[in-house]
Design an enzyme around this catalytic site. Structure first.
Site, PDB file in Angstrom:
ATOM      1  N   CYS A 141       2.433   0.156  -1.149  1.00 36.11           N
ATOM      2  CA  CYS A 141       1.267   0.762  -1.793  1.00 36.11           C
ATOM      3  C   CYS A 141       1.271   0.355  -3.252  1.00 36.11           C
ATOM      4  O   CYS A 141       2.273   0.547  -3.940  1.00 36.11           O
ATOM      5  CB  CYS A 141       1.349   2.287  -1.654  1.00 36.11           C
ATOM      6  N   CYS A 180      -5.319   2.119  -6.814  1.00 37.28           N
ATOM      7  CA  CYS A 180      -6.614   2.472  -6.223  1.00 37.28           C
ATOM      8  C   CYS A 180      -6.952   3.950  -6.439  1.00 37.28           C
ATOM      9  O   CYS A 180      -8.128   4.305  -6.483  1.00 37.28           O
ATOM     10  CB  CYS A 180      -6.621   2.199  -4.733  1.00 37.28           C
ATOM     11  N   THR A 218       0.863   9.587  -5.941  1.00 37.15           N
ATOM     12  CA  THR A 218       1.134   8.156  -5.859  1.00 37.15           C
ATOM     13  C   THR A 218       1.110   7.516  -7.247  1.00 37.15           C
ATOM     14  O   THR A 218       0.121   7.645  -7.966  1.00 37.15           O
ATOM     15  CB  THR A 218       0.060   7.502  -4.961  1.00 37.15           C
ATOM     16  N   GLU A 262       5.829   8.450  -4.639  1.00 33.68           N
ATOM     17  CA  GLU A 262       5.071   9.696  -4.807  1.00 33.68           C
ATOM     18  C   GLU A 262       5.915  10.768  -5.506  1.00 33.68           C
ATOM     19  O   GLU A 262       7.117  10.901  -5.263  1.00 33.68           O
ATOM     20  CB  GLU A 262       4.590  10.209  -3.440  1.00 33.68           C
ATOM     21  N   TYR A 279      -8.405   2.404   3.217  1.00 31.78           N
ATOM     22  CA  TYR A 279      -7.225   2.314   4.079  1.00 31.78           C
ATOM     23  C   TYR A 279      -7.287   1.211   5.131  1.00 31.78           C
ATOM     24  O   TYR A 279      -6.250   0.763   5.614  1.00 31.78           O
ATOM     25  CB  TYR A 279      -6.945   3.690   4.709  1.00 31.78           C
ATOM     26  N   CYS A 302      -5.980  -1.920   2.495  1.00 36.64           N
ATOM     27  CA  CYS A 302      -4.546  -2.058   2.179  1.00 36.64           C
ATOM     28  C   CYS A 302      -3.696  -2.017   3.441  1.00 36.64           C
ATOM     29  O   CYS A 302      -2.745  -2.787   3.581  1.00 36.64           O
ATOM     30  CB  CYS A 302      -4.105  -1.009   1.163  1.00 36.64           C
ATOM     31  N   GLU A 307       2.765   8.267   5.213  1.00 38.28           N
ATOM     32  CA  GLU A 307       1.744   8.022   4.193  1.00 38.28           C
ATOM     33  C   GLU A 307       0.410   7.674   4.854  1.00 38.28           C
ATOM     34  O   GLU A 307      -0.652   8.090   4.418  1.00 38.28           O
ATOM     35  CB  GLU A 307       2.197   6.900   3.250  1.00 38.28           C
TER      36      GLU A 307
HETATM   37 FE1  SF4 Z   1      -1.854   2.854  -1.891  1.00 41.87          FE
HETATM   38 FE2  SF4 Z   1      -3.611   1.990  -0.097  1.00 41.87          FE
HETATM   39 FE3  SF4 Z   1      -3.984   4.328  -1.390  1.00 41.87          FE
HETATM   40 FE4  SF4 Z   1      -4.212   1.948  -2.662  1.00 41.87          FE
HETATM   41  S1  SF4 Z   1      -5.523   2.750  -1.008  1.00 41.87           S
HETATM   42  S2  SF4 Z   1      -3.208   3.788  -3.413  1.00 41.87           S
HETATM   43  S3  SF4 Z   1      -2.611   0.758  -1.673  1.00 41.87           S
HETATM   44  S4  SF4 Z   1      -2.343   3.809   0.062  1.00 41.87           S
HETATM   45 FE    FE Z   2      -2.054   6.261  -0.258  1.00 46.25          FE
END
Ligand code: SF4
Ligand code: FE
Length: 487
Positions: free
Chosen positions: A98, A102, A189, A256, A295, A298, A442
């Site tokens: 991650c 974002c 996060t 996190e 989601y 990523c 997650e």
């Molecule tokens: Fe992490 Fe995906 Fe959330 Fe971006 S969208 S913060 S990469 S889990």
């Molecule tokens: Fe996330």
């Protein structure tokens, strides 16, 4: 725009109060527990300087006309929303983790669009502040940690009904020059390696909970902001170094933390909601929609890495042409691309909000995230199926290196001719890292737990319209179109 090195350097200048295993972290950019999370974010900076990715990584600010990192952009079109997804998938492939940035990106877009409508309805003056904030984020290329989830105490009670009033973050004092806030945000996060945090309420609030309807930005190293990092699967391996860590550069998900706000002062210019409970629901829903959009981007990128590692192991074992292996790999690809389809669809169906900024289709965004809560588990299950029991039983790197037993491990852990034990071990550890625990959880709870999506799906599903379609076809209501054709 900063590059990766400059981002890490900027973290080293901060006085962030972060803890792990009961000890203070002196530098989040360098501590063994946090450096890999910082690396993942550094990629969001570094890739913006690579010409082959500039179309995805760089946007033009609608506020200044200048080139900016896309992670600081306010979406100006459906195409911007689609590019966001392509960017996330690309970075997911490069980090299999991650990259955290974002959340603040989404929080900024949610605050921007909501404050515009709040000002229109209530005559408040938050939008100009939000715009100034966005401008400074863009100009300084900041990493913003978005903060929504409160610790929530008794889930059956509203914030103001909790026996401990701090179970939801709230305003404890209103001053002429700003507000003082207290509470904690959970599962944050990337907070410890962010420059600032953008805080939002976690629920649709009522008048009783006006003091809990609060949104603001605060430096992550502000006095009273304390980041306590959570444990992850196999996290003591972070201290070992070497291949047992699996993902060698970027770790497991986003580091996190539980973030405590111990009577933190926020000046007025960084307050974007302070009691306007009627708009807390809009802010929550917009943030959730923007974040659920992501989601299938990523996680599709991460899935590409899982599929690649699994295929590599199938080859190492000489089973890549077995029909059941091909079928399982096909299923994994199908699931990953289905996730991606959802993210692209909710993005290209995006519409302009009253502020002019674009918002994804909320129903499709929620469906996308809901699929992630299931498909990543299935992709992980199929990967473990093909990869074999070795994912759970491979000896450690120390055994590989041991003078006496190393030769046995090397001999009995190798794959087919030409595949060394080390090459196989590296792929095994990567599969273990991504499919073995924290990363799956997650996918379940990040951007909201499955039930939160089901609530939105039911609300957005427009059942009355569907009932109308059925009534016409069943002859309960007249079929105007058929009448036009047939008379
Ligand atoms: Fe992490 Fe995906 Fe959330 Fe971006 S969208 S913060 S990469 S889990
Ligand atoms: Fe996330």
């Amino acid at each position: 725009m900063m590059n990766g090195k400059q981002y890490l350097e900027s973290l080293r200048k901060m006085r962030t109060e972060a803890y792990v295993f009961g000890e203070r972290i002196d530098s989040v950019a360098d501590h063994p527990f946090t450096w890999e999370h910082a690396n993942a974010v550094a990629m969001t900076y570094e890739l913006a300087h690579d010409p082959q990715y500039s179309d995805l990584m760089i946007a033009t600010s609608h506020l200044t006309g200048r080139k900016i990192n896309r992670f600081t952009h306010i979406h100006q079109s459906a195409d911007d929303l689609v590019k966001k997804i392509k960017m996330l998938r690309m970075i997911g492939r490069k980090t299999a983790s991650c990259f955290q940035r974002c959340v603040g990106f989404d929080a900024m877009n949610a605050v921007y669009t909501t404050t515009f409508e709040m000002d229109q309805k209530l005559g408040t003056g938050y939008f100009e502040r939000a715009k100034d904030f966005v401008k400074s984020v863009q100009e300084n290329d900041l990493m913003i940690g978005g903060a929504m989830t409160d610790v929530k105490g008794d889930r059956s009670l509203k914030p103001s009904q909790q026996s401990d009033p701090d179970m939801f973050l709230h305003i404890v004092e209103k001053r002429d020059d700003g507000i003082v806030v207290r509470g904690a945000k959970a599962h944050q996060t990337g907070s410890a390696n962010s420059h600032m945090m953008l805080v939002m309420p976690t629920l649709n609030m009522s008048a009783d909970d006006a003091n809990y309807s609060v949104s603001f930005a605060v430096p992550s190293d502000e006095k009273g902001v304390i980041h306590i990092l959570g444990r992850q699967t196999n996290d003591s391996r972070k201290y070992e170094g070497g291949i047992d860590r699996g993902n060698l550069g970027y770790g497991i998900v986003g580091g996190e933390a539980l973030v405590v706000f111990d009577d933190v002062f926020v000046p007025n210019e960084r307050v974007f909601m302070a009691g306007e409970f009627e708009f807390s629901g809009m802010l929550v829903e917009r943030f959730a929609s923007y974040h659920r959009q992501n989601y299938g981007g990523c996680k599709a990128g991460v899935s590409d890495v899982i599929i690649g590692a699994t295929y590599g192991l199938a080859q190492a074992h000489g089973v890549q042409d077995a029909s059941h292996v091909k079928d399982k790999l096909t299923e994994m690809i199908h699931l990953a691309e289905t996730l991606y389809c959802g993210s692209v669809a909710c993005s290209s169906e995006g519409k302009a909000t009253k502020s002019g900024a674009f918002l994804v289709d909320p129903l499709l965004a929620n469906v996308t995230k809901h699929n992630v809560t299931r498909f990543i588990y299935e992709i992980g299950r199929l990967s473990q199926d093909i990869s074999g029991g070795i994912v759970a039983t491979l000896p450690s790197q120390k055994d590989f290196q041991d003078e006496k037993i190393g030769k046995y491990v090397e001999k009995y852990c190798k794959g087919k001719e030409g595949v060394s034990a080390e090459e196989r071990a590296r792929l095994v550890r990567l599969v273990e890292n991504i499919t073995g625990g924290t990363a799956l959880i997650e996918s379940m709870h990040g951007a909201g737990s499955p039930q939160a999506q089901r609530v939105m799906i039911f609300r957005q599903g427009n059942l009355p319209a569907k009932a109308e379609f059925a009534k016409v076809l069943a002859g309960i209501k007249e079929d105007e179109m058929l009448k036009r054709i047939r008379g």
